[in-house]
Write an enzyme that holds these catalytic residues in place. Sequence first.
Site, mmCIF file in Angstrom:
data_model
loop_
_atom_site.group_PDB
_atom_site.id
_atom_site.type_symbol
_atom_site.label_atom_id
_atom_site.label_comp_id
_atom_site.label_asym_id
_atom_site.label_seq_id
_atom_site.Cartn_x
_atom_site.Cartn_y
_atom_site.Cartn_z
ATOM 1 N N ASP A 266 -1.804 -44.582 6.269
ATOM 2 C CA ASP A 266 -1.656 -44.212 4.859
ATOM 3 C C ASP A 266 -2.148 -45.284 3.890
ATOM 4 O O ASP A 266 -1.939 -46.485 4.088
ATOM 5 C CB ASP A 266 -0.187 -43.935 4.543
ATOM 6 C CG ASP A 266 0.283 -42.630 5.164
ATOM 7 O OD1 ASP A 266 -0.465 -42.051 5.984
ATOM 8 O OD2 ASP A 266 1.399 -42.203 4.844
ATOM 9 N N ASP B 14 -0.926 -32.580 9.849
ATOM 10 C CA ASP B 14 -0.508 -33.977 10.013
ATOM 11 C C ASP B 14 0.259 -34.163 11.338
ATOM 12 O O ASP B 14 1.322 -33.555 11.526
ATOM 13 C CB ASP B 14 0.371 -34.314 8.794
ATOM 14 C CG ASP B 14 0.584 -35.794 8.599
ATOM 15 O OD1 ASP B 14 0.221 -36.569 9.488
ATOM 16 O OD2 ASP B 14 1.136 -36.158 7.548
ATOM 17 N N GLY C 248 -6.865 -41.411 12.475
ATOM 18 C CA GLY C 248 -8.062 -41.962 13.100
ATOM 19 C C GLY C 248 -7.915 -42.220 14.590
ATOM 20 O O GLY C 248 -8.754 -42.897 15.195
HETATM 21 C C1 GLA Z 1 1.911 -38.836 6.355
HETATM 22 C C2 GLA Z 1 0.516 -38.629 5.780
HETATM 23 C C3 GLA Z 1 0.584 -38.706 4.262
HETATM 24 C C4 GLA Z 1 1.552 -37.649 3.741
HETATM 25 C C5 GLA Z 1 2.924 -37.831 4.395
HETATM 26 C C6 GLA Z 1 3.845 -36.670 4.057
HETATM 27 O O1 GLA Z 1 2.406 -40.121 6.128
HETATM 28 O O2 GLA Z 1 -0.385 -39.561 6.286
HETATM 29 O O3 GLA Z 1 -0.690 -38.518 3.690
HETATM 30 O O4 GLA Z 1 1.023 -36.370 4.008
HETATM 31 O O5 GLA Z 1 2.809 -37.872 5.814
HETATM 32 O O6 GLA Z 1 5.069 -36.778 4.691
#
Ligand code: GLA
Length: 430
Positions: A239, A168, A218
Amino acid sequence: MRVFASLSLVAVALASFTAQSQTPAAPKLAPQAQLATPQVSPKAQVVSQTPPMGWNSWNYFAERVDDKGIRAAADQLVATGMKDAGYVYINIDDTWEGERDANGVLHTNAKFPDMKALADYVHSKDLKIGIYSSPGSKTCAGYAGSLGHEEQDAHMYAEWGFDYLKYDLCSFIPDVMEKQAPHDRAAQMRLMQAAYAKMDKALKATGRPIVYSLCQYGWDAVWEWGPSEGANLWRTTGDITPEWDRIYAIVSQQEGLEEYAGPGHWNDPDMLEVGNGKLTLAENRAHFSLWAMLAAPLLAGNDLPNMKPEIKAILTNRDVIAIDQDQLGRQGARIYSDGEVEVWTRQLSGGALAIAVVNAGDTRYSTHPFHLNLRKLGLTGTQAGKDLWTGKTVELTDNEPLELAGHDVLLVRVDAPKITTSTNEVSVNK
Ligand code: GLA
């Protein structure tokens, strides 16, 4: 999440910007004629021939995830029949991380006393297990990331026995992109790509087949370069939240991305919210149906030990799962919309076709009057199929009036579609 709360909003804007500006408008051609031929590594083909299925801790438990909860989720995946329906991965998301020691070894925090034992437990159920990190110094929730320790961390995941990594972006943006290339968006994107390539190399060096999930919302048309960087799936949006408007907004952002998905490499419109928040049963059904039409990874994110029977029935609907997991691996597309009603098709192996009609409006009056136009789908004459939510045999006829409740879906599988001969129409299987 707390630290980078504003990130998803930026990401949403950017993802939709890139989707709209950098991908060509879907031409009115048979979808198979548009397929890109991305370079996909042999490893990718092995670990995600069909979209990954499983469960992830974030959408419901967020920071409350712990060893006990992961074991309970594994137990429930088996007990509920979800494992038998195809759900395999139990994925630990953010907040498992502790501190690094003097040798740079990252330790778990108190919620996860023994990761190797946990992985062994999940494997003993004949399931697989996933973990989470960031290419930055911190994860989105502010825990330790992998920056400068990529090989070491990949090695550790493999030693523990992990089968899946979600990586991430988070603090890599301020840590590296904005620091090393201020005001130079193109250079920032090159740094981001290099970070993902670095972890891919580190994972490959372990020799363990590990599904590689890119989470960078993306940006930079990741669908164009993700497959060649070893990605098995890549987030296409910011998200998800358990709200129809958010789910529908994400669906709308997938237009034009269908040519980038295929065996080993999938667009990821984010994890499922089925069973979460205040989604109605119709919304849960439509959400699950659309993810199946999109050939999306099916990572449930609900409270498995307290799952209601009607939610279990949705998540284990084998006919719908079969659409998602179809061996052809061809992502479906929205073919036309009429007011607030959308019609999607997805080509399936053996010449079959899935048709989804979605009432995106708030009430059934959005489908007054709605008449199904089979010709727009490249079909002619009555189509015999199965309604995958009632299990009943149906016959779809051209100009048929359909009435659907607000945010509900009609999902039909037609095994032997009757196709028009005209080449100009949006078509199905030739
Ligand atoms: C981001 C990701 C989520 C999750 C959070 C965890 O927002 O997009 O899917 O993994 O981090 O902190």
